[in-house]
Scaffold this motif. Sequence first.
Motif, PDB file in Angstrom:
ATOM      1  N   LEU A 184     -12.243  28.060  42.992  1.00  0.00           N
ATOM      2  CA  LEU A 184     -12.588  27.875  44.410  1.00  0.00           C
ATOM      3  C   LEU A 184     -12.527  26.390  44.737  1.00  0.00           C
ATOM      4  N   HIS A 185     -11.634  26.023  45.648  1.00  0.00           N
ATOM      5  CA  HIS A 185     -11.436  24.596  45.906  1.00  0.00           C
ATOM      6  C   HIS A 185     -12.195  24.110  47.138  1.00  0.00           C
ATOM      7  N   GLU A 186     -13.018  24.965  47.714  1.00  0.00           N
ATOM      8  CA  GLU A 186     -13.750  24.546  48.919  1.00  0.00           C
ATOM      9  C   GLU A 186     -15.124  25.185  48.868  1.00  0.00           C
ATOM     10  N   GLN A 187     -16.097  24.445  48.355  1.00  0.00           N
ATOM     11  CA  GLN A 187     -17.433  25.021  48.284  1.00  0.00           C
ATOM     12  C   GLN A 187     -17.949  25.225  49.686  1.00  0.00           C
ATOM     13  N   GLY A 188     -18.417  26.435  49.970  1.00  0.00           N
ATOM     14  CA  GLY A 188     -18.941  26.676  51.306  1.00  0.00           C
ATOM     15  C   GLY A 188     -18.003  27.501  52.154  1.00  0.00           C
ATOM     16  N   ASN A 189     -16.849  27.908  51.604  1.00  0.00           N
ATOM     17  CA  ASN A 189     -15.912  28.707  52.372  1.00  0.00           C
ATOM     18  C   ASN A 189     -16.146  30.189  52.058  1.00  0.00           C
ATOM     19  N   VAL A 190     -16.576  30.930  53.096  1.00  0.00           N
ATOM     20  CA  VAL A 190     -16.952  32.336  52.895  1.00  0.00           C
ATOM     21  C   VAL A 190     -15.749  33.170  52.464  1.00  0.00           C
ATOM     22  N   GLY A 191     -14.575  32.897  53.069  1.00  0.00           N
ATOM     23  CA  GLY A 191     -13.356  33.639  52.739  1.00  0.00           C
ATOM     24  C   GLY A 191     -13.001  33.522  51.266  1.00  0.00           C
ATOM     25  N   HIS A 192     -13.204  32.326  50.730  1.00  0.00           N
ATOM     26  CA  HIS A 192     -12.898  32.110  49.316  1.00  0.00           C
ATOM     27  C   HIS A 192     -13.825  32.920  48.423  1.00  0.00           C
ATOM     28  N   GLU A 193     -15.084  32.953  48.807  1.00  0.00           N
ATOM     29  CA  GLU A 193     -16.057  33.737  48.044  1.00  0.00           C
ATOM     30  C   GLU A 193     -15.647  35.210  48.050  1.00  0.00           C
TER      31      GLU A 193
ATOM     32  N   THR B 156     -25.153  33.392  48.996  1.00  0.00           N
ATOM     33  CA  THR B 156     -23.853  33.019  49.556  1.00  0.00           C
ATOM     34  C   THR B 156     -23.911  31.550  49.965  1.00  0.00           C
ATOM     35  N   VAL B 157     -22.819  31.071  50.545  1.00  0.00           N
ATOM     36  CA  VAL B 157     -22.769  29.658  50.889  1.00  0.00           C
ATOM     37  C   VAL B 157     -23.287  29.377  52.299  1.00  0.00           C
ATOM     38  N   SER B 158     -23.634  30.430  53.037  1.00  0.00           N
ATOM     39  CA  SER B 158     -24.249  30.178  54.339  1.00  0.00           C
ATOM     40  C   SER B 158     -25.552  30.974  54.407  1.00  0.00           C
ATOM     41  N   THR B 159     -26.447  30.573  55.312  1.00  0.00           N
ATOM     42  CA  THR B 159     -27.747  31.230  55.366  1.00  0.00           C
ATOM     43  C   THR B 159     -27.630  32.587  56.056  1.00  0.00           C
ATOM     44  N   LYS B 160     -28.681  33.390  55.914  1.00  0.00           N
ATOM     45  CA  LYS B 160     -28.694  34.687  56.595  1.00  0.00           C
ATOM     46  C   LYS B 160     -29.222  34.488  58.007  1.00  0.00           C
ATOM     47  N   THR B 161     -28.870  35.421  58.886  1.00  0.00           N
ATOM     48  CA  THR B 161     -29.253  35.244  60.286  1.00  0.00           C
ATOM     49  C   THR B 161     -30.765  35.419  60.481  1.00  0.00           C
ATOM     50  N   GLN B 260     -23.831  26.736  57.772  1.00  0.00           N
ATOM     51  CA  GLN B 260     -22.902  26.595  56.645  1.00  0.00           C
ATOM     52  C   GLN B 260     -23.404  25.443  55.792  1.00  0.00           C
ATOM     53  N   SER B 261     -23.572  25.705  54.496  1.00  0.00           N
ATOM     54  CA  SER B 261     -24.221  24.695  53.660  1.00  0.00           C
ATOM     55  C   SER B 261     -23.350  23.479  53.367  1.00  0.00           C
ATOM     56  N   GLY B 262     -22.041  23.609  53.522  1.00  0.00           N
ATOM     57  CA  GLY B 262     -21.165  22.507  53.124  1.00  0.00           C
ATOM     58  C   GLY B 262     -20.892  21.497  54.219  1.00  0.00           C
ATOM     59  N   GLU B 263     -21.532  21.663  55.388  1.00  0.00           N
ATOM     60  CA  GLU B 263     -21.148  20.807  56.509  1.00  0.00           C
ATOM     61  C   GLU B 263     -21.979  19.534  56.604  1.00  0.00           C
ATOM     62  N   GLY B 264     -21.523  18.649  57.497  1.00  0.00           N
ATOM     63  CA  GLY B 264     -22.266  17.422  57.758  1.00  0.00           C
ATOM     64  C   GLY B 264     -21.736  16.223  57.010  1.00  0.00           C
ATOM     65  N   VAL B 265     -20.960  16.468  55.949  1.00  0.00           N
ATOM     66  CA  VAL B 265     -20.434  15.355  55.162  1.00  0.00           C
ATOM     67  C   VAL B 265     -19.463  14.534  56.021  1.00  0.00           C
ATOM     68  N   GLY B 266     -19.651  13.237  56.040  1.00  0.00           N
ATOM     69  CA  GLY B 266     -18.744  12.378  56.801  1.00  0.00           C
ATOM     70  C   GLY B 266     -19.292  11.992  58.160  1.00  0.00           C
TER      71      GLY B 266
END
Lengths: 338, 342
Positions: A184-193, B156-161, B260-266
Motif C-alpha cells: 500500500l503506497h498511500e496510507q489513509g486511502n480507503v480504496g487501497h485498503e 480503518t484509516v478514517s473514523t466512523k460517522t 481521514q487520518s492521513g490529511e493535514g500534512v503540508g
Amino acid sequence: MARFWTGFRTWTGIAVAGALCASLAGCSSTGGKRAEDARKAAAAQGKAAVNTPRWTFAMITHSGDGDTFWDIVQSGAEQAAVKDNINFLYSHDDEAQQQAQLVDAAVDKKVDGIIVTLAKPDAMKAAVARAVEAGIPVVTVNSGSAESREFGALTHIGQDETIAGQAVGEELNRRGKKKALCILHEQGNVGHEQRCAGLKETFDGTVQNLYVTGTNMPDVQSAVEARLQSDSSVDAVVTLGAPYADTAVKAKESAGSDAEIDTFDLNAKVAAGLKDGTLGFAVDQQPYLQGYEAVDLLWLYKYNADVLGGGKPVLTGPQIITKDQAGALAEYTERGTR
Amino acid sequence: MTAITDERILHSSPLRRLLGRPELGSVVGAAAVFLFFALAADSFLKTASLSTVLYASSTIGIMAVPVALLMIGGEFDLSAGVMVTSSALVSSMFSYQMTANVWVGVAVSLLVTLAVGAFNGFMITRTKLPSFIVTLGTFLMLTGMNLGFTKLISGTVSTKTIADMEGFPTARDVFASTLTLGGVDFKITILWWFALVALASWILLRTRAGNWIFAVGGNEDAARAVGVPVTRTKIGLYMGVAFGAWIAGQHLLFSYDVVQSGEGVGNELIYIIAAVIGGCLITGGYGSAVGSAVGAFLFGMTSKGIVFAEWNPDWFKFFLGAMLLLATLLNVWVRKRAEATK
C-alpha cells in the motif's frame, strides 16, 4: 570581446550539432520526440462530431499533483470533450476539504455538468448536494460507487475496488501462489485498503500488508527489499499502482527473491514488463474509459436525458491483463491512453 | 504653563503611520490580485463565488492568526497542519468509542490539543533547541499517531460517522453551519476567523501580553532582562496555535462527520506563508494579525481564482511561490521606505 567569442562558439556548436542531426549521424532512429509525434499523428484527431451547444463540464478529482493514472483519465475526458463539443475544465486536490471547495467553485460558475470522484465521500456530500440542488447533473467516477446514488448523482463509472481485489486473489490461486505481499503506497486511502481486503477474501494463501511512502521511490524499494530479504517464502508481490511495479521488480532482483510481481493499473513500463515476463499480470480498470464515458454520459444526459447503468454503477474493470494481451496494449500505453 | 516637549515622543503624520503598518504590502498585493481575477474571470465577482473564496480563506486564516502571533514571538510551528487533523480525530473517536455526547469529545479534544501545544512550548523553552527541530519532531510524531491510533481504534484509516449521536446537531451549528445573508450562503468559519483576528489584534495592540510577544520575538535576552516572562509567553503562544488547530479540526469533523487520518500534512507551510505574506518577519518581533488574514485571503483568492479563470491548475503552486516572493519583497520595500522617512 571574449564574451562574443564564447557566444559565437556556443552558437556554432549548436549549428554543427543541428547539421549532424540533419545528416542523421548523431540522432536516435528509435524513440524520442520524433516517434512520439508519429504516434500522435496516428492517434484520434480532435474535431467536434456533434453540433450541440458548447456546454461546460467541470471534472474535480482527488488526485495529487503529477499523477500518471489521473493523466490518463484526463486525456480520455478531453478526447470525449473534443468530440462532444464540450468546454472541459479539470481541477484536483488530494485534501478532501480543498476538493469540496473546488466543487463549490464549479457550482458557483454554473457549469452544465460536474464529474467528481468520491474518494472521501463524507467530505464531498454537501458539495455534491449543492450541485444537484442547483440543477447541475453530476456523474461520479473512479471511487464512491456505494454513495453515488445516495448523493443524487446520475451514474457512477469505475471499478469496485473490493471486486478488483477479489479478482487478483483468484488469479493468484490460479497461478498456485501461497504467500502474497500487498504493497500500500498511500496510507489513509480507503480504496487501497479495500483492494488488499478483497485479495485476502479470495486468496487461499496468506496475505501480508506492507505500507510504504509512495511519494518516495527509494523508500518504497528499500522497504520491499527488506521484507523480501527477511521472508523468502513470499512468492507474490502485488503493487497497487503501475509506477510501483517496476520498483518492486528492482527490489526483488536486489533481494535475490523469486517472487512474482503483479500490479494494479497499467503504464508503458508495465506493458513492457508483462511482455518480457518480468511481471506476472496486471489488473486494469481502464482509466481512459472512466474519463471518456463520464463526459460522454453527461453529454447524453444533456442532449437526450439518457442515463446509463439502471441505477447501478457502470464498471470499467477489473480486467486481468497477462502476457498474451500485453503486446497489443503496448502501443496504447505508449500513447498514454491505457 | 507650557507643555514640556519630550524628544522621545515622535509625532508622525497619519500617512507615515500607515506606511509603517506591517500589513500594508499585503493589502496592496491583495487588491492587485483581486482586481486581476475580477478582470480575468467573469464569475469571480458573483456573491456565491466570493463566499466560496472567503470560505477557502477562512479555513487557512483560522490557523494563520495564531501562527502569525507565534512568528511575531520569534518561533515556528511545523506541527500546526497535522494538529488540525489530530484534534478532529480525538474528538470523533473519543465520542464514538465512549458513546458519549459529542460535546464531551469536543472538550476532550480541546484539552488534548492544548496539551500538545503546551508540550511544544515546554520542550522549546526547556531544551533551548530551535523550534524548527522540536516542532518537526512533533509533526512527525503526530502524523504517525494520527494513522496509527485511527487504524488501531477504528480498524480503518478514517473514523466512523458520529452524525447520529447526541450533541452532533448543536456542535455542527457552532463549528460548521451555513448562514444565509441576503440570499447568499456564508460558512460560519468566516465568523470564527474574523473573531480570531479581532481577538489577536486586541491582544497584540492593547494588552501587556501583546507587548511581551513583540519583546520576546524582538530580543529574547533583553526581554528577559527587563522582566518579561519569556517562558510563559512562548508556551502561551504555542497553546494559541493549538487552540486554532482545535477550531479548524472541529470544523473539519462537523462539516464532514468523518475524518481521514492521513490529511493535514503540508498545511503548516501554507499557514506560515499566509503569515509571511501578511508582513510577519521570519526572524520575529514584527507582524500583525490583520496581515495574516490578508495573507490567507490572498491564498484563498489565488487557489479558487485559478479555477474561476479556467486555468490549468498545474501552475497553482508556481503562482503561489511567485506571489510569496513578490509580497515579501513589497513588504521589505515598504518597510524600508517607512523607516527612511522617520
